[in-house]
Design a protein around this motif. Structure first.
Motif, PDB file in Angstrom:
ATOM      1  N   ARG A   2       0.809  -1.221   0.000  1.00  0.00           N
ATOM      2  CA  ARG A   2       0.000   0.000   0.000  1.00  0.00           C
ATOM      3  C   ARG A   2       0.841   1.270   0.000  1.00  0.00           C
ATOM      4  O   ARG A   2       0.521   2.237  -0.681  1.00  0.00           O
ATOM      5  N   ASP A   3       1.906   1.273   0.786  1.00  0.00           N
ATOM      6  CA  ASP A   3       2.666   2.513   0.985  1.00  0.00           C
ATOM      7  C   ASP A   3       3.781   2.690  -0.037  1.00  0.00           C
ATOM      8  O   ASP A   3       4.700   3.489   0.162  1.00  0.00           O
ATOM      9  N   SER A   4       3.698   1.945  -1.167  1.00  0.00           N
ATOM     10  CA  SER A   4       4.736   2.061  -2.196  1.00  0.00           C
ATOM     11  C   SER A   4       4.325   2.956  -3.359  1.00  0.00           C
ATOM     12  O   SER A   4       5.074   3.093  -4.328  1.00  0.00           O
ATOM     13  N   SER A   5       3.141   3.554  -3.287  1.00  0.00           N
ATOM     14  CA  SER A   5       2.749   4.493  -4.335  1.00  0.00           C
ATOM     15  C   SER A   5       3.654   5.730  -4.280  1.00  0.00           C
ATOM     16  O   SER A   5       4.384   5.950  -3.310  1.00  0.00           O
ATOM     17  N   ARG A   6       3.589   6.539  -5.314  1.00  0.00           N
ATOM     18  CA  ARG A   6       4.387   7.764  -5.351  1.00  0.00           C
ATOM     19  C   ARG A   6       3.682   8.869  -4.569  1.00  0.00           C
ATOM     20  O   ARG A   6       2.465   8.816  -4.353  1.00  0.00           O
ATOM     21  N   LEU A   7       4.449   9.870  -4.180  1.00  0.00           N
ATOM     22  CA  LEU A   7       3.902  10.991  -3.416  1.00  0.00           C
ATOM     23  C   LEU A   7       4.444  12.299  -3.980  1.00  0.00           C
ATOM     24  O   LEU A   7       5.656  12.522  -4.012  1.00  0.00           O
ATOM     25  N   MET A   8       3.530  13.155  -4.404  1.00  0.00           N
ATOM     26  CA  MET A   8       3.873  14.515  -4.804  1.00  0.00           C
ATOM     27  C   MET A   8       3.691  15.422  -3.589  1.00  0.00           C
ATOM     28  O   MET A   8       2.710  15.280  -2.854  1.00  0.00           O
ATOM     29  N   VAL A   9       4.637  16.313  -3.354  1.00  0.00           N
ATOM     30  CA  VAL A   9       4.579  17.212  -2.203  1.00  0.00           C
ATOM     31  C   VAL A   9       4.438  18.649  -2.703  1.00  0.00           C
ATOM     32  O   VAL A   9       5.289  19.141  -3.456  1.00  0.00           O
ATOM     33  N   LEU A  10       3.361  19.309  -2.289  1.00  0.00           N
ATOM     34  CA  LEU A  10       3.097  20.683  -2.705  1.00  0.00           C
ATOM     35  C   LEU A  10       3.275  21.623  -1.518  1.00  0.00           C
ATOM     36  O   LEU A  10       2.637  21.442  -0.477  1.00  0.00           O
ATOM     37  N   ASN A  11       4.128  22.611  -1.692  1.00  0.00           N
ATOM     38  CA  ASN A  11       4.303  23.664  -0.698  1.00  0.00           C
ATOM     39  C   ASN A  11       3.514  24.886  -1.163  1.00  0.00           C
ATOM     40  O   ASN A  11       3.897  25.548  -2.135  1.00  0.00           O
ATOM     41  N   ARG A  12       2.404  25.163  -0.481  1.00  0.00           N
ATOM     42  CA  ARG A  12       1.510  26.245  -0.927  1.00  0.00           C
ATOM     43  C   ARG A  12       2.177  27.602  -0.838  1.00  0.00           C
ATOM     44  O   ARG A  12       1.997  28.461  -1.702  1.00  0.00           O
ATOM     45  N   ARG A  13       2.927  27.823   0.225  1.00  0.00           N
ATOM     46  CA  ARG A  13       3.512  29.157   0.447  1.00  0.00           C
ATOM     47  C   ARG A  13       4.638  29.451  -0.541  1.00  0.00           C
ATOM     48  O   ARG A  13       4.746  30.555  -1.071  1.00  0.00           O
ATOM     49  N   GLU A  14       5.478  28.455  -0.792  1.00  0.00           N
ATOM     50  CA  GLU A  14       6.600  28.641  -1.711  1.00  0.00           C
ATOM     51  C   GLU A  14       6.218  28.353  -3.161  1.00  0.00           C
ATOM     52  O   GLU A  14       7.016  28.594  -4.063  1.00  0.00           O
ATOM     53  N   GLN A  15       5.010  27.807  -3.348  1.00  0.00           N
ATOM     54  CA  GLN A  15       4.558  27.422  -4.696  1.00  0.00           C
ATOM     55  C   GLN A  15       5.567  26.481  -5.345  1.00  0.00           C
ATOM     56  O   GLN A  15       5.926  26.620  -6.525  1.00  0.00           O
ATOM     57  N   GLY A  44       7.401  19.078  -5.183  1.00  0.00           N
ATOM     58  CA  GLY A  44       8.443  18.081  -4.987  1.00  0.00           C
ATOM     59  C   GLY A  44       7.894  16.681  -5.198  1.00  0.00           C
ATOM     60  O   GLY A  44       6.684  16.478  -5.324  1.00  0.00           O
ATOM     61  N   HIS A  45       8.786  15.699  -5.234  1.00  0.00           N
ATOM     62  CA  HIS A  45       8.383  14.329  -5.541  1.00  0.00           C
ATOM     63  C   HIS A  45       9.123  13.350  -4.642  1.00  0.00           C
ATOM     64  O   HIS A  45      10.334  13.465  -4.447  1.00  0.00           O
ATOM     65  N   LEU A  46       8.393  12.395  -4.098  1.00  0.00           N
ATOM     66  CA  LEU A  46       8.977  11.302  -3.344  1.00  0.00           C
ATOM     67  C   LEU A  46       8.662   9.992  -4.059  1.00  0.00           C
ATOM     68  O   LEU A  46       7.531   9.783  -4.494  1.00  0.00           O
ATOM     69  N   PRO A  47       9.635   9.088  -4.182  1.00  0.00           N
ATOM     70  CA  PRO A  47       9.398   7.854  -4.939  1.00  0.00           C
ATOM     71  C   PRO A  47       8.414   6.909  -4.273  1.00  0.00           C
ATOM     72  O   PRO A  47       7.746   6.129  -4.955  1.00  0.00           O
ATOM     73  N   VAL A  48       8.317   6.959  -2.934  1.00  0.00           N
ATOM     74  CA  VAL A  48       7.383   6.075  -2.236  1.00  0.00           C
ATOM     75  C   VAL A  48       6.633   6.853  -1.159  1.00  0.00           C
ATOM     76  O   VAL A  48       7.204   7.727  -0.489  1.00  0.00           O
ATOM     77  N   PHE A  49       5.368   6.513  -0.977  1.00  0.00           N
ATOM     78  CA  PHE A  49       4.493   7.228  -0.047  1.00  0.00           C
ATOM     79  C   PHE A  49       5.004   7.160   1.377  1.00  0.00           C
ATOM     80  O   PHE A  49       4.857   8.120   2.140  1.00  0.00           O
ATOM     81  N   ARG A  50       5.612   6.036   1.759  1.00  0.00           N
ATOM     82  CA  ARG A  50       6.017   5.882   3.163  1.00  0.00           C
ATOM     83  C   ARG A  50       7.006   6.949   3.611  1.00  0.00           C
ATOM     84  O   ARG A  50       7.135   7.217   4.814  1.00  0.00           O
TER      85      ARG A  50
END
Length: 355
Positions: A29-42, A45-51
């Protein structure tokens, strides 16, 4: 509606290649990808795995999840009068009770709708173990039916999970369409942002000093419906039952008072917390009842500080909600980048963390 006169739903559209609609959940389950959005800095970012989300959580934060459990709400039967085949999809008890165990009168969808008139009787099972009579037709076309007995035990034996229409094959393991912390049966669809968590990941998160809190919202099928009105403000939200217990509200208020963040897992959690937010005090309060809360750009989200969510359908209320939190232009930029990088979309897809 917050002074906003119109929201053009066409402004919340994007191109999605069909091959990016996930048909199976990532394993584990926790091996999906994760995109990280910083609202303030616009920044995106990207993480290869959700964990690896653990790296973005801080001691004193609270992770808030929706503990609703999907019921196998799709039944196949026949019409008592003609013997014709039909399908029933249970949406929720007609009296909107949160505990569905003994409910016998339900709001349902019937296919085909033709012939599902008031007084029609449907039969399920070889020996007529379960029957349902149509009592009423709602203005939006749903039926109110009365079963001869509470249907949940029958559903648990013979019902099928009501998978979204864009998923074309049943998962080999039906539990992959349940969160690992689901305890309260009642949803017609999964709160899918939570599908990425495993017991081991939750242990790691707790070990970092992050608290784990539960709310409850029984998810309806409206979550899959695109906004059909050109002006999105004319869209009518269906009612869903939700609950925030008093002691959970107190602990979450304390988290903020001590400098921690409320991190909502999924849009259903957001809608519950925003429903329970007391504008006058600026704090969360206990709440139990229906909600039709509609969150879109121009509405300020006050109850959360960060959000874990999946990638949502074009022209959907869920895309409007995340745009209210992070801004339409920034969200569409993120979605377009997700398409470019081959992220997997929708219920079984990848996730994003919006900070």
């Amino acid at each position: 509606m917050s002074g906003t006169e119109a929201i053009n739903i066409a402004d919340f559209d994007y191109h999605l290649p069909l091959e990016l609609i996930a048909q199976q959940a990532a394993e584990p389950r926790d091996s999906s990808r994760l995109m990280v959005l910083n609202r303030r800095e616009q920044q995106i970012g990207h993480l290869p795995v959700f964990r690896d989300i653990v790296d973005y959580l801080k001691p004193g934060d609270a992770l808030v999840v929706n503990e609703s459990k999907v019921i196998p709400a799709r039944l196949f039967g026949r019409k008592a009068a003609s013997g014709g085949q039909m399908e029933l999809l249970l949406l929720r008890p007609a009296d909107h009770r949160p505990n569905i165990l003994d409910a016998v009168i339900w709001e349902v969808l019937v296919r085909p709708g033709r012939g599902a008139r008031v007084g029609a009787i449907f039969v399920f099972g070889d020996e007529q173990q379960l029957t349902a009579e149509v009592l009423e037709i709602t203005p939006t076309g749903e039926r109110i039916v009365q079963f001869n007995e509470p249907p949940l035990p029958f559903l648990n034996k013979f019902g099928q999970l009501p998978l979204p229409p864009y998923i074309h094959a049943k998962p080999a393991d039906p539990n992959r369409y349940q969160t690992v912390y689901a305890t309260a049966p009642g949803s017609a669809a999964a709160p899918t942002a939570g599908l990425h968590f495993t017991p081991q990941l939750l242990e790691r998160i707790a070990g970092k000093g992050v608290s784990f809190e539960r709310v409850l919202l029984h998810v309806g099928l409206d979550t899959f419906q695109p906004v059909k009105e050109e002006n999105a403000l004319e869209h009518k939200m269906h009612s869903e039952w939700c609950q925030l217990e008093a002691e959970v509200a107190e602990r979450l208020n304390r988290v903020r008072e001590q400098g921690g963040r409320i991190i909502a897992v999924g849009t259903t959690t957001v809608r519950t917390l925003e429903t329970a937010f007391d504008q006058s005090s600026g704090k969360l309060a206990s709440y139990s009842g229906d909600t039709r809360i509609y969150l879109y750009p121009g509405k300020q989200l006050r109850a959360i500080d960060a959000l874990v969510t999946n990638f949502h359908l074009p022209r959907s209320t869920l895309l409007l909600l995340v745009s209210a939190f992070a801004g339409r232009e920034f969200m569409l930029e993120a979605y377009n980048e997700a398409v470019r990088l081959g992220y997997r979309f929708f219920s079984f897809g990848d996730a994003m963390l919006i900070l």
